[in-house]
Design a protein around this motif. Structure first.
Motif, mmCIF file in Angstrom:
data_model
loop_
_atom_site.group_PDB
_atom_site.id
_atom_site.type_symbol
_atom_site.label_atom_id
_atom_site.label_comp_id
_atom_site.label_asym_id
_atom_site.label_seq_id
_atom_site.Cartn_x
_atom_site.Cartn_y
_atom_site.Cartn_z
ATOM 1 N N CYS A 4 0.781 -1.239 0.027
ATOM 2 C CA CYS A 4 -0.053 -0.007 -0.041
ATOM 3 C C CYS A 4 1.002 1.240 0.107
ATOM 4 N N TYR A 5 0.183 2.263 -0.557
ATOM 5 C CA TYR A 5 1.114 3.665 -0.584
ATOM 6 C C TYR A 5 1.034 4.302 0.787
ATOM 7 N N ASP A 6 -0.108 4.071 1.657
ATOM 8 C CA ASP A 6 0.105 4.383 2.963
ATOM 9 C C ASP A 6 -1.165 3.620 3.826
ATOM 10 N N TYR A 7 -1.066 3.863 5.008
ATOM 11 C CA TYR A 7 -1.974 3.230 5.815
ATOM 12 C C TYR A 7 -3.343 3.212 5.551
ATOM 13 N N GLU A 8 -3.911 4.330 5.061
ATOM 14 C CA GLU A 8 -5.144 4.475 4.477
ATOM 15 C C GLU A 8 -5.676 3.400 3.671
ATOM 16 N N GLU A 9 -4.903 2.962 2.804
ATOM 17 C CA GLU A 9 -5.298 2.107 1.630
ATOM 18 C C GLU A 9 -5.500 0.680 2.385
ATOM 19 N N CYS A 10 -4.903 0.479 3.470
ATOM 20 C CA CYS A 10 -5.108 -1.001 3.897
ATOM 21 C C CYS A 10 -5.918 -0.880 5.480
ATOM 22 N N MET A 11 -6.696 0.138 5.708
ATOM 23 C CA MET A 11 -7.153 0.162 6.785
ATOM 24 C C MET A 11 -8.680 -0.617 6.910
ATOM 25 N N PRO A 12 -8.846 -0.625 7.979
ATOM 26 C CA PRO A 12 -10.421 -1.786 8.109
ATOM 27 C C PRO A 12 -11.289 -0.856 7.484
ATOM 28 N N LEU A 13 -12.430 -1.760 6.921
ATOM 29 C CA LEU A 13 -13.268 -1.038 6.201
ATOM 30 C C LEU A 13 -14.084 -0.011 7.266
ATOM 31 N N GLU A 14 -14.428 -0.474 8.597
ATOM 32 C CA GLU A 14 -15.080 0.238 9.598
ATOM 33 C C GLU A 14 -14.679 1.666 9.714
#
Ligand SMILES: [Zn+2]
Length: 418
Positions: A4-14
């Motif tokens: 991922c480019y940053d944390y946001e791209e891989c964060m949990p859906l919720e």
């Protein structure tokens, strides 16, 4: 492992949903304070800020089409009152209409996620063949490339011969622009006596602004060893989605909220169903809520192997006006072409009729060669149709060879609404 480019791209859906809700609330708050148009819209709809607390409440706001945006901007130049009058705007883009767009801050990640996912970065020398003149394309793609550390050649819409010379002299490693222009550049190089694959170093291409035909993609990848990626956005809202290395759908960018809606009602349809792509870009400059792109797509909600958790757009199935609605679901010509590509030697036409207040779907099928097992072909076709179009075929009728002409319409809507 994710890339991922940053944390946001891989964060949990919720977490993403929570953040999106917060971003929308923040933008609405700012819009109500800074934009005359947003205040007017809320008054007309008899809405209060407190009426919107969730992403479902957000559907209370109307979808704004490009035509509507032009109308708003013409009635109140230059931005239809949708802008933040206190924003420090560094440039204004112009697109046909005309539509005037105050450029978003330099700090936005516009297109960087897409280039990163395509593996472009430091050490790459990229030919940017998007126009730099008036429109947003050239400069915003340029910014995205710089953001991932690539060196950019702002070649814009220069002639294909000049582009070939730049590729040769500057040891270009990647291309960004439209697929048809890359093909024109390759043809020019061949005309000039070069072997594009052997003589040059172009190994990646990121396309936007035009569909990438599967046959052309295969040609780029197989004949010229160019790894290709699709990017999707709109000049009014910036980057919207991009392809990862899995190449199975386009990940929605973290800076936008994408809704797939029924164009007739503006209400969201569930993942997997076709509808209009409606985009809101979180920002504090231009308060364009729920921009209707006029493009048809559906959301893929299942997780992607790349590790990104965002939903993906399943390509673009066409324009809203080209599709027909059957049993409440859209069927677009491009979906039918996709089905045809998966079956050798068939031609067909989709007939939509209405019997006893119900839609019926009939496939008129013509086989180029005699098929022994028509039963299993029928079953395969029906199953695949349901998978792609999400509606069921009621009947399949075989036609004599030569019945369907090449220019016959793919979808014939015979319903009468009396
Ligand atoms: Zn992915």
């Amino acid at each position: 492992m994710s890339d991922c480019y940053d944390y946001e791209e891989c964060m949990p859906l919720e977490e993403r949903e929570r953040r999106q809700t917060l971003q929308i609330m923040k933008m609405l708050d700012a819009g109500l304070q800074r934009s005359s148009r947003i205040r007017k819209m809320f008054t007309e709809l008899k809405l209060d800020y407190s009426d919107i607390k969730t992403l479902s409440d957000f559907e209370k706001l109307p979808v704004t089409s490009r035509e509507k945006l032009i109308e708003l901007e013409m009635s109140e130049p230059p931005y239809g009152g949708l802008n933040n009058t206190d924003a420090d705007v560094d440039r204004i883009f112009i697109s046909p209409g005309p539509v005037y767009e105050p450029h978003l801050s330099e700090s936005y990640h516009l297109w960087a996620r897409a280039y990163y996912a395509a593996g472009i970065g430091k050490g790459d020398v990229v030919l940017n063949a998007f126009s730099y003149h008036m429109v947003a394309a050239g400069l915003t793609f340029h910014g995205g490339l710089r953001n991932v550390g690539a060196t950019v050649i702002p070649s814009g819409t220069s002639s294909s011969q000049l582009q070939v010379e730049l590729i040769r002299d500057l040891a270009v490693t990647a291309y960004t622009g439209t697929p048809s222009f890359l093909m024109a550049i390759i043809s020019k190089a061949e005309e000039m006596g070069y072997n594009f694959k052997k003589d040059f170093k172009v190994r990646r291409a990121c396309f936007a602004a035009e569909p990438l035909a599967p046959s052309l993609r295969e040609k780029f990848e197989r004949e010229y060893a160019i790894d290709t990626y699709q990017m999707y956005g709109a000049t009014e809202v910036g980057d919207v989605s991009f392809e990862c290395k899995e190449k199975k759908g386009w990940h929605v960018c973290e800076e936008v909220l994408v809704e797939i809606v029924d164009p007739a009602t503006g209400k969201k349809v569930p993942p997997g169903m076709l509808g209009e792509v409606v985009v809101t870009r979180f920002n504090n400059t231009f308060f364009l809520f729920r921009f209707g792109t006029g493009d048809l797509s559906r959301l893929i909600a299942s997780p992607c192997m790349c590790g990104r958790t965002s939903f993906r757009l399943d390509g673009i199935a066409g324009r809203v006006g080209d599709a027909v609605k059957v049993r409440g679901l859209f069927v677009a010509p491009s979906q039918l072409n996709k089905i045809k590509e998966n079956f050798d030697g068939i031609k067909f036409q989709l007939l939509i009729g209405r019997v006893a207040h119900e839609d019926i779907l009939i496939i008129k099928l013509e086989l180029k060669e005699a098929v022994l097992d028509t039963k299993s072909l029928e079953e395969d076709l029906k199953r695949f149709f349901k998978e792609i179009c999400t509606v069921r075929i009621d009947r399949l009728e075989f036609l004599k060879p030569g019945s369907l002409k090449d220019d016959d319409r793919l979808i014939v809507d015979q319903r009468e609404w009396k």
